[in-house]
Write an enzyme that holds these catalytic residues in place. Structure first.
Site, PDB file in Angstrom:
ATOM      1  CE  LYS A  55      -0.130  -4.468   3.126  1.00 40.42           C
ATOM      2  NZ  LYS A  55      -0.579  -5.816   2.623  1.00 40.42           N
TER       3      LYS A  55
ATOM      4  CB  THR B   3      -0.912  -0.004   1.253  1.00 46.18           C
ATOM      5  OG1 THR B   3      -1.460   1.295   1.439  1.00 46.18           O
ATOM      6  CG2 THR B   3      -0.147  -0.355   2.528  1.00 46.18           C
ATOM      7  CG  ASP B   4      -1.152   4.976  -0.949  1.00 46.85           C
ATOM      8  OD1 ASP B   4      -1.670   4.329  -0.015  1.00 46.85           O
ATOM      9  OD2 ASP B   4      -1.759   5.868  -1.567  1.00 46.85           O
ATOM     10  CD  GLU B   5      -3.282   3.497   4.375  1.00 44.99           C
ATOM     11  OE1 GLU B   5      -3.159   3.535   5.609  1.00 44.99           O
ATOM     12  OE2 GLU B   5      -4.364   3.242   3.808  1.00 44.99           O
TER      13      GLU B   5
ATOM     14  CE1 TYR C  79      -3.320  -2.447   5.984  1.00 43.34           C
ATOM     15  CE2 TYR C  79      -3.205  -0.095   5.506  1.00 43.34           C
ATOM     16  CZ  TYR C  79      -3.296  -1.407   5.070  1.00 43.34           C
ATOM     17  OH  TYR C  79      -3.364  -1.672   3.724  1.00 43.34           O
TER      18      TYR C  79
HETATM   19  P1  NAD Z   1     -10.004  -6.862   2.812  1.00 46.88           P
HETATM   20  O1  NAD Z   1      -9.955  -6.574   4.268  1.00 46.88           O
HETATM   21  O2  NAD Z   1     -11.246  -6.526   2.054  1.00 46.88           O
HETATM   22  O3  NAD Z   1      -9.738  -8.416   2.562  1.00 46.88           O
HETATM   23  C1  NAD Z   1      -8.732  -9.106   3.241  1.00 46.88           C
HETATM   24  C2  NAD Z   1      -8.958 -10.599   3.027  1.00 46.88           C
HETATM   25  O4  NAD Z   1      -7.878 -11.305   3.665  1.00 46.88           O
HETATM   26  C3  NAD Z   1     -10.262 -11.115   3.633  1.00 46.88           C
HETATM   27  O5  NAD Z   1     -10.905 -11.988   2.727  1.00 46.88           O
HETATM   28  C4  NAD Z   1      -9.802 -11.871   4.870  1.00 46.88           C
HETATM   29  O6  NAD Z   1     -10.655 -12.942   5.229  1.00 46.88           O
HETATM   30  C5  NAD Z   1      -8.442 -12.367   4.425  1.00 46.88           C
HETATM   31  N1  NAD Z   1      -7.538 -12.642   5.556  1.00 46.88           N
HETATM   32  C6  NAD Z   1      -7.304 -11.844   6.634  1.00 46.88           C
HETATM   33  N2  NAD Z   1      -6.431 -12.443   7.451  1.00 46.88           N
HETATM   34  C7  NAD Z   1      -6.095 -13.623   6.884  1.00 46.88           C
HETATM   35  C8  NAD Z   1      -5.221 -14.675   7.252  1.00 46.88           C
HETATM   36  N3  NAD Z   1      -4.505 -14.630   8.391  1.00 46.88           N
HETATM   37  N4  NAD Z   1      -5.101 -15.744   6.428  1.00 46.88           N
HETATM   38  C9  NAD Z   1      -5.818 -15.805   5.269  1.00 46.88           C
HETATM   39  N5  NAD Z   1      -6.676 -14.849   4.887  1.00 46.88           N
HETATM   40  C10 NAD Z   1      -6.816 -13.758   5.681  1.00 46.88           C
HETATM   41  O7  NAD Z   1      -8.738  -6.135   2.197  1.00 46.88           O
HETATM   42  P2  NAD Z   1      -8.554  -5.440   0.761  1.00 46.88           P
HETATM   43  O8  NAD Z   1      -9.019  -4.051   0.854  1.00 46.88           O
HETATM   44  O9  NAD Z   1      -9.066  -6.358  -0.289  1.00 46.88           O
HETATM   45  O10 NAD Z   1      -6.960  -5.404   0.673  1.00 46.88           O
HETATM   46  C11 NAD Z   1      -6.224  -6.478   0.095  1.00 46.88           C
HETATM   47  C12 NAD Z   1      -4.753  -6.142   0.134  1.00 46.88           C
HETATM   48  O11 NAD Z   1      -4.516  -4.933  -0.591  1.00 46.88           O
HETATM   49  C13 NAD Z   1      -4.230  -5.904   1.547  1.00 46.88           C
HETATM   50  O12 NAD Z   1      -2.948  -6.479   1.636  1.00 46.88           O
HETATM   51  C14 NAD Z   1      -4.146  -4.399   1.664  1.00 46.88           C
HETATM   52  O13 NAD Z   1      -3.124  -4.023   2.551  1.00 46.88           O
HETATM   53  C15 NAD Z   1      -3.822  -4.005   0.235  1.00 46.88           C
HETATM   54  N6  NAD Z   1      -4.282  -2.675  -0.221  1.00 46.88           N
HETATM   55  C16 NAD Z   1      -5.579  -2.285  -0.039  1.00 46.88           C
HETATM   56  C17 NAD Z   1      -5.987  -1.052  -0.533  1.00 46.88           C
HETATM   57  C18 NAD Z   1      -7.427  -0.603  -0.412  1.00 46.88           C
HETATM   58  O14 NAD Z   1      -7.745   0.523  -0.798  1.00 46.88           O
HETATM   59  N7  NAD Z   1      -8.349  -1.428   0.061  1.00 46.88           N
HETATM   60  C19 NAD Z   1      -5.074  -0.210  -1.183  1.00 46.88           C
HETATM   61  C20 NAD Z   1      -3.756  -0.653  -1.339  1.00 46.88           C
HETATM   62  C21 NAD Z   1      -3.369  -1.892  -0.851  1.00 46.88           C
HETATM   63  P1  TYD Z   2     -10.486   4.370   4.722  1.00 45.93           P
HETATM   64  O1  TYD Z   2     -11.496   3.954   3.709  1.00 45.93           O
HETATM   65  O2  TYD Z   2     -10.517   3.764   6.079  1.00 45.93           O
HETATM   66  O3  TYD Z   2      -9.054   4.172   4.029  1.00 45.93           O
HETATM   67  P2  TYD Z   2      -7.575   4.639   4.527  1.00 45.93           P
HETATM   68  O4  TYD Z   2      -7.677   5.269   5.857  1.00 45.93           O
HETATM   69  O5  TYD Z   2      -6.815   3.355   4.572  1.00 45.93           O
HETATM   70  O6  TYD Z   2      -7.104   5.589   3.478  1.00 45.93           O
HETATM   71  O7  TYD Z   2     -10.602   5.945   4.899  1.00 45.93           O
HETATM   72  C1  TYD Z   2     -10.430   6.837   3.815  1.00 45.93           C
HETATM   73  C2  TYD Z   2     -10.492   8.235   4.356  1.00 45.93           C
HETATM   74  O8  TYD Z   2     -11.817   8.482   4.859  1.00 45.93           O
HETATM   75  C3  TYD Z   2      -9.557   8.485   5.528  1.00 45.93           C
HETATM   76  O9  TYD Z   2      -9.040   9.807   5.427  1.00 45.93           O
HETATM   77  C4  TYD Z   2     -10.457   8.369   6.751  1.00 45.93           C
HETATM   78  C5  TYD Z   2     -11.796   8.858   6.226  1.00 45.93           C
HETATM   79  N1  TYD Z   2     -12.979   8.262   6.864  1.00 45.93           N
HETATM   80  C6  TYD Z   2     -13.992   9.083   7.380  1.00 45.93           C
HETATM   81  O10 TYD Z   2     -13.906  10.311   7.326  1.00 45.93           O
HETATM   82  N2  TYD Z   2     -15.070   8.491   7.956  1.00 45.93           N
HETATM   83  C7  TYD Z   2     -15.204   7.148   8.068  1.00 45.93           C
HETATM   84  O11 TYD Z   2     -16.228   6.665   8.631  1.00 45.93           O
HETATM   85  C8  TYD Z   2     -14.180   6.313   7.494  1.00 45.93           C
HETATM   86  C9  TYD Z   2     -14.266   4.817   7.575  1.00 45.93           C
HETATM   87  C10 TYD Z   2     -13.091   6.926   6.911  1.00 45.93           C
END
Ligand code: NAD
Ligand code: TYD
Length: 339
Positions: free
Chosen positions: A157, A125-127, A153
């Site tokens: 990562k 992630t970019d985070e 988090y």
């Molecule tokens: P999500 O929370 O929707 O899904 C995570 C999945 O992993 C779930 O199906 C969960 O059951 C499974 N999981 C959790 N712990 C596990 C374990 N110990 N063993 C096996 N499975 C397990 O997450 P997401 O938003 O789909 O993110 C997927 C990946 O992409 C993550 O690594 C996250 O850090 C990365 N990512 C997410 C975003 C975003 O915007 N959502 C952006 C950049 C990177």
């Molecule tokens: P989120 O979807 O949790 O992603 P991330 O924090 O990993 O970027 O949140 C996106 C942005 O929205 C973040 O600045 C926090 C804000 N946010 C709210 O303002 N209200 C909410 O209820 C949630 C879940 C997030």
């Protein structure tokens, strides 16, 4: 090719399973997922009967289980999406983030190492780069930006990313890492900003905006992220990190207002609430490297992507209402016992 996709019952992993089965119909896809609160088998209902797909329930941090799976299945590649992914939950209770995100990564990479040096891709992630100031729009994250995390988090990562690069240097494991900006699209768990706001607005419930609502995220439609990972898997340079993002910076409050407008709901639903601890101000990705080396460019404009996403939530109410009501936990038994 036989590919292990971990975390495929989650948001991005689920979209990636569909993407791979559609775009590489000769590949065998095995999904390993623990089905935590964020994992939902109904997300995979559309592929459960595909003969090129198999679902396995298990924990990536469970070494015995993972080792047995790898010796049985003979994978050609492993793409790790599995993670605890929600910043707010990591602030409440960090430990599971370290176990899944760091130990889980190590267990998977060891399994790759001891089963013929299997190709490994880490979805990051970019985070991991921390945040940028709002008043310097010229600054963006490049792959050389120092790691500088804010939340448990992002720290977990970042720890995993460093371990992935160490496995490349120390053991020669063929790894790549993608660091993507915020995704949005179908199957997004309704604890994250965009699906939370869509589902709450539909129910005429208040929309909790943290702090002043001016925090900025760089939003990318999930299918564009899937395409980027596909390119990196096949053509990426081993040992390299690729940033993925589509130059689409928006403040939270602008997103929330846009969703309200699209759903024809009043702005009086917005409720400013106490800010998140350590809240990152702005994320912005410079995707020049993946564009230059792999020809990747985002295909979906935000205006179209948000339209498609809202339409998906309107058309798939059962998916998220089951989650919200907690019934989704029973879904696994129902689906899996039939196989
Ligand atoms: P999500 O929370 O929707 O899904 C995570 C999945 O992993 C779930 O199906 C969960 O059951 C499974 N999981 C959790 N712990 C596990 C374990 N110990 N063993 C096996 N499975 C397990 O997450 P997401 O938003 O789909 O993110 C997927 C990946 O992409 C993550 O690594 C996250 O850090 C990365 N990512 C997410 C975003 C975003 O915007 N959502 C952006 C950049 C990177
Ligand atoms: P989120 O979807 O949790 O992603 P991330 O924090 O990993 O970027 O949140 C996106 C942005 O929205 C973040 O600045 C926090 C804000 N946010 C709210 O303002 N209200 C909410 O209820 C949630 C879940 C997030």
């Amino acid at each position: 090719m036989k590919i292990l996709i971990t975390g495929g019952a989650g948001f991005i992993g689920g979209n990636f399973v569909y993407y791979m089965l559609a775009n590489h119909s000769d590949y065998e896809i095995v999904c390993l997922d623990k089905l935590t609160y964020a994992g939902n088998l109904s997300t995979l209902a559309g592929v459960m009967n595909n003969k090129m797909f198999k679902f396995v329930k298990g924990d990536i941090a469970d070494k015995k289980f993972v080792d047995e799976l790898f010796s049985k299945e003979k994978f050609d590649a492993c793409i790790n999406f599995a993670a605890e992914s929600h910043v707010d939950r990591s602030i409440e209770d960090p430990q599971i983030f370290l176990i899944t995100n760091i130990i889980g990564t190590q267990v998977l990479m060891d399994a790759c190492r001891f089963n013929g040096n299997i190709r490994y891709h880490q979805v990051s992630t970019d985070e991991v780069y921390g945040d940028l100031p709002l008043d310097r729009p010229d600054l963006m994250f490049t792959e050389d930006t120092p790691i500088h995390t804010s939340s448990p988090y992002s720290s977990s990562k970042a720890g995993a990313d460093l371990l992935v690069l160490a496995y490349y240097r120390t053991y020669g494991l063929p790894v790549t890492i993608s660091r993507c900006s915020n995704n949005y699209g179908p199957y997004h768990f309704p604890e994250k900003l965009i699906p939370l706001m869509i589902t709450r607005a539909l129910a005429d419930e208040t929309l909790p905006v943290y702090g002043d609502g001016k925090n900025v995220r760089d939003w990318l439609y999930v299918e564009d992220h899937c395409h980027a990972i596909d390119l990196i898997l096949h053509n990426g340079r081993i040992g390299e990190v690729y940033n993925v993002g589509g130059h689409n910076e928006m403040s939270n409050i602008d997103i929330v207002k846009l969703i309200l407008k699209k759903l024809d709901k009043p702005e009086s639903l917005i409720k400013y609430v106490t800010d998140r601890k350590g809240h990152d101000r702005r994320y912005a990705i410079d995707p020049a490297k993946i564009h230059r080396e792999l020809g990747w460019l985002p295909q979906t404009k935000f205006a179209d992507g948000i339209e498609k996403t809202i339409a998906w939530y309107l058309d798939n109410k059962k998916w998220w209402q089951d989650i919200i009501s907690g019934d989704y936990r029973n879904y696994y038994d129902k689906m899996y016992s039939k196989r």
